[in-house]
Design an enzyme around this catalytic site. Structure first.
Site, mmCIF file in Angstrom:
data_model
loop_
_atom_site.group_PDB
_atom_site.id
_atom_site.type_symbol
_atom_site.label_atom_id
_atom_site.label_comp_id
_atom_site.label_asym_id
_atom_site.label_seq_id
_atom_site.Cartn_x
_atom_site.Cartn_y
_atom_site.Cartn_z
ATOM 1 N N SER A 40 0.825 -1.210 0.000
ATOM 2 C CA SER A 40 0.000 0.000 0.000
ATOM 3 C C SER A 40 0.866 1.270 0.000
ATOM 4 O O SER A 40 0.382 2.354 -0.309
ATOM 5 C CB SER A 40 -0.946 0.014 1.201
ATOM 6 O OG SER A 40 -0.208 0.136 2.402
ATOM 7 N N HIS A 41 2.130 1.152 0.356
ATOM 8 C CA HIS A 41 3.065 2.267 0.236
ATOM 9 C C HIS A 41 4.120 1.995 -0.835
ATOM 10 O O HIS A 41 5.185 2.603 -0.831
ATOM 11 C CB HIS A 41 3.750 2.562 1.576
ATOM 12 C CG HIS A 41 2.862 3.266 2.541
ATOM 13 N ND1 HIS A 41 2.047 2.607 3.420
ATOM 14 C CD2 HIS A 41 2.630 4.588 2.745
ATOM 15 C CE1 HIS A 41 1.359 3.488 4.141
ATOM 16 N NE2 HIS A 41 1.694 4.693 3.749
ATOM 17 N N ASP A 99 -9.164 -1.124 3.993
ATOM 18 C CA ASP A 99 -9.735 -2.391 4.470
ATOM 19 C C ASP A 99 -11.253 -2.307 4.570
ATOM 20 O O ASP A 99 -11.950 -3.301 4.376
ATOM 21 C CB ASP A 99 -9.136 -2.758 5.835
ATOM 22 C CG ASP A 99 -7.719 -3.279 5.707
ATOM 23 O OD1 ASP A 99 -7.508 -4.238 4.945
ATOM 24 O OD2 ASP A 99 -6.807 -2.712 6.336
#
Lengths: 335, 335
Positions: free
Chosen positions: B44-45, B185
């Protein structure tokens, strides 16, 4: 239940402390601390603490007349050696230099070493916010809490507190243990036989347990907030332990050696000066913080210290009520 | 799934950034950031972020060639005005002066202002721990999270991170959002139709909700750890917002004005020098920190960054694997 005016409660506390041989500086500062707790409705930090204070003294685990030594450790760091006394005098001794350094540098730290500690941190944060400073404080305690994924007591209940000054209003202050719950609450469940809510403790294999006796005697307490709370508690062990040359919670427990005295360890405070961060724009930006507080309250959220301030207002008018048992126990300390 | 060596992944990231007109300093620093995320298993990064980076640029919400301006704000405070650029260059520009000040004073702060932010904080904390400094970092984001007791988005996901240097070992670092869970999420639960676990969000009346759509569109996310996590998130709003003269999460959302660009706000870092706190006794006390880490691991607890370091070791040997969809999306950014 016996009701005392605040001056009566303070005089009672002072008389007990004097009777047991604390120096006048400790008599004043410890009495002010327990009075503030009782006044603000935090009875676990109130007059009841005098029982543990006297017990700790009788066990030879605190120096009743220690004079704290202030060290100008670095341009941004004050160290105060409490020399085995209670933390209050050490904090008071270090406060002026901490405030000076924060105002000069924008940020500064106060490390309190070798103190016996029972004070809520919000009391110290109020002293800092009264000077217009933003402040953080934390300390280890004794080993009761397992790290996330573990099963044995290692961390303390490790409180962390934060204060933000507000013009014309009491400060925004929070002060909480990083354990899921106070140890005393688990003791209460043991006595009543009630099962613990999930998340408070583990058994000796690290499995979730709702059995208070198992958690207290064989397993361990847990932090709040799962692995995130555990990470914060680790940080507190590090920055208010080894970073300031003082004990971790496990080392503090070893030092206690079963005496059940009030814990001996260090404390770290960090102060930041909004005036130095913001210069002429300070008022404008602090007003935006007020907008944040208003937005919180507008949707029904409570600011962390509101309940305490309400209890204070009530106590200032009506004094404080304590149980007959506590009153009798306190009177017995005067004999 | 396509597999890239780390140099290949970095070159791809650099080519995309160059193609879209970022100055060479941003090309290097942004590519290094997304590479570090991908390498450490934080997808996600990772490279995926390039999509949002280019989208933010195309929306005119980031300056691709801004040169950060460093201000020596106070003896203990560095301010860097990122001037609307991504945070990486501002951090790099401020780092030497922050380290100097921490080493001189024992404690110092770096305030980054007016930056567009997508970086995980652990990357910056690694740079500080490599210099032997203990460090804390935090920032607001955009308003998604209700305060405890509230019902409307006010706080950001507000990450907080802490780093502690270890001799001959990767540092102890944690870096977590103060929201109960990442927004992504909850999006995944909306897509799958699965109910949310309790504690993630509330409906518009502030009642616990397990309905992802209700939480995202009408109610709000929650912080981790109940009122304690909410208090921490408030602290982050204050110290990385008004204290440094920058936006709160709600103000950052207003600034975004629905553009869905990467968020624009500030960041606060605090660095502490163990050598300055401890002098000649530093090595002895840092060894006690190692004893704490060993005690954690001996009872089965994981140190916060262990999973990330394991992924890093693996990526250094075998490169990284990304989905075909992401690979195609990235290739499309080169056209």
């Amino acid at each position: 239940m016996p009701r005392l005016t605040l001056p009566q409660a303070e005089q009672l506390a002072q008389a007990i402390l004097r009777r047991h041989g604390f120096s006048e500086a400790y008599v004043q500062s410890i009495a002010a601390t327990v009075l503030a707790g009782e006044r603000d409705g935090c009875s676990s930090h109130g007059l009841w603490r005098l029982l543990g204070i006297v017990q700790t003294l009788k066990a030879g685990r605190v120096e009743p007349c220690a004079e704290p030594q202030v060290h100008d450790q670095a341009p941004g760091v004050v160290r105060v050696d409490a020399r085995g006394g209670f933390s209050q005098l050490a904090f008071a001794a270090g406060l002026p230099l901490l405030a000076d350094k924060a105002r000069t540098n924008g940020i500064a730290a106060l490390a309190i070493n070798h103190c016996v500690h029972f004070s809520a941190l919000w009391i110290e944060l109020e002293a800092l916010t009264e000077l217009g400073l933003v402040a953080l404080a934390c300390n280890p305690t004794q080993a009761y809490v397992a790290p996330a994924g573990g099963s044995r007591p290692l961390f303390g209940t490790n409180p962390i507190a934060f204060g933000w000054p507000r013009a014309g209003q009491p400060p925004f202050i929070f002060d909480f243990a990083t354990s899921a719950i106070a140890r005393g609450d688990i003791e209460l469940h043991r006595r009543s036989g009630e099962p613990l809510p999930p998340g408070w403790g583990v058994d000796r294999q690290g499995r979730p347990s709702t059995d208070a006796t198992e958690v207290l005697d064989q397993g361990a307490m847990l932090t709040f907030g799962g692995h995130k709370g555990s990470a914060l508690s680790t940080m507190i062990e590090l920055i208010a332990g080894p970073l300031i040359g003082d004990l971790t919670s496990l080392e503090s427990s070893a030092h206690d050696a079963g005496s059940k005295a009030l814990p001996y360890h260090g404390e770290l405070l960090i102060a930041l000066d909004p005036q130095r961060f913001l210069g002429e724009q300070a008022a404008q930006h602090l007003a935006r913080a007020e907008a944040l507080f208003m937005a919180m309250q507008a949707q029904g959220a409570r600011l962390p210290s509101q309940r305490r301030y309400a209890a204070r207002a009530n106590s200032l008018e009506q004094g404080v009520e304590i149980t007959q048992t506590l009153y009798d126990d306190l009177q017995a300390l005067l004999d």
